[in-house]
Design a protein around this motif. Structure first.
Motif, PDB file in Angstrom:
ATOM      1  N   ASP A  30       0.845  -1.187   0.000  1.00  0.00           N
ATOM      2  CA  ASP A  30       0.000   0.000   0.000  1.00  0.00           C
ATOM      3  C   ASP A  30       0.885   1.243   0.000  1.00  0.00           C
ATOM      4  OD1 ASP A  30       0.820   0.470   2.679  1.00  0.00           O
ATOM      5  OD2 ASP A  30      -0.893  -0.605   3.478  1.00  0.00           O
ATOM      6  N   ALA A  52      -1.755   5.004  -3.361  1.00  0.00           N
ATOM      7  CA  ALA A  52      -2.239   3.630  -3.185  1.00  0.00           C
ATOM      8  C   ALA A  52      -2.843   3.123  -4.480  1.00  0.00           C
ATOM      9  CB  ALA A  52      -3.284   3.572  -2.070  1.00  0.00           C
ATOM     10  N   GLY A  61      -3.256  -5.707   1.384  1.00  0.00           N
ATOM     11  CA  GLY A  61      -2.811  -4.549   0.622  1.00  0.00           C
ATOM     12  C   GLY A  61      -3.628  -4.273  -0.624  1.00  0.00           C
ATOM     13  N   ARG A  62      -2.932  -3.688  -1.619  1.00  0.00           N
ATOM     14  CA  ARG A  62      -3.576  -3.229  -2.833  1.00  0.00           C
ATOM     15  C   ARG A  62      -2.819  -3.759  -4.049  1.00  0.00           C
ATOM     16  NH1 ARG A  62      -8.349  -1.623  -1.871  1.00  0.00           N
ATOM     17  NH2 ARG A  62      -8.320  -0.351  -3.758  1.00  0.00           N
TER      18      ARG A  62
END
Length: 222
Positions: A36, A57, A68-69
């Motif tokens: 992130d 992000a 997370g992303r």
């Protein structure tokens, strides 16, 4: 075609107040898969103090239970759809247009997925970004409409990768080895023993690359 993406303007870490951006040089950090905006922000201490740093992000959540992303979906080792990388690059450009217009310049620094998106954004708008730093990433295969223009502009790109990086598939590395020198002013280094990560030696080289960009900005303003 993938659905349009948008970055969360609230999920951005800034080294300075965004209202202080006018006339300053901005570098945007793009994290890797499953991370992130906090991940790369720690690099701020290694970057020249002249830069304003914004760590953004990615717009997607990877499949559970991955935290997370992510910038685009990955399905297996070779499952990186170029159209999804392009959609992420377009979302990044939209964020830059909305939040970084006052900056004197905008550069990109990405790790892994973030590096691939950085290069894709550079291809989409060659005049918008001053340079890109590609850490453990790759250039996405397939042609884009402004690739020939990018090859004429030849923006500076730093590419760092490790000899023990087994995350990025070899065909993508081989493609990038050929593609980047043909389209950009390429510099960089292959780091013996480095895995899919960033080393102190690499950060020293990134710092030298960014110092060189600052020197270019200064000479261009004279």
């Amino acid at each position: 075609m993938p659905e349009p993406l948008a970055l969360d303007a609230a999920a951005v870490l800034w080294s300075h107040t965004p209202t202080d951006l006018a006339g300053r040089h901005l570098i945007v950090l793009l994290h890797g898969y499953g991370s992130d905006e906090r991940d790369l922000f720690g690099l701020t201490a290694y970057l020249p103090a002249e830069f304003v740093v914004a760590s953004v992000a990615a717009p997607l959540a990877p499949p559970w239970p991955m935290p997370g992303r992510s910038w685009y979906p990955i399905e297996g080792l070779d499952g990186r759809d170029p159209s999804h990388v392009t959609a992420a690059g377009e979302a990044l450009i939209a964020w830059v247009d909305a939040h970084a217009a006052p900056a004197a310049s905008v550069g990109l620094l990405g790790f892994s997925q973030g590096a691939a998106v950085s290069l894709q954004a550079l291809r989409l708008q060659p005049e918008r970004f001053a340079y890109a730093v590609n850490l453990s990433g790759y250039a996405t295969p397939g042609a884009l409409p402004r690739d020939a223009e990018l090859a004429e502009v030849r923006p500076p790109v730093f590419w760092g990768r490790g000899t023990r990086d087994d995350v990025i598939p070899s065909p993508l590395v081989e493609h990038t080895v050929e593609w980047l020198p043909a389209h950009t002013d390429l510099s960089g280094r292959v780091y013996p023993g480095l895995t899919h990560s960033v080393s102190e030696a690499e950060l020293d080289d990134v710092r030298a690359f960014l110092d060189k960009q600052l020197e270019g900005f200064a000479s261009g303003a004279d």
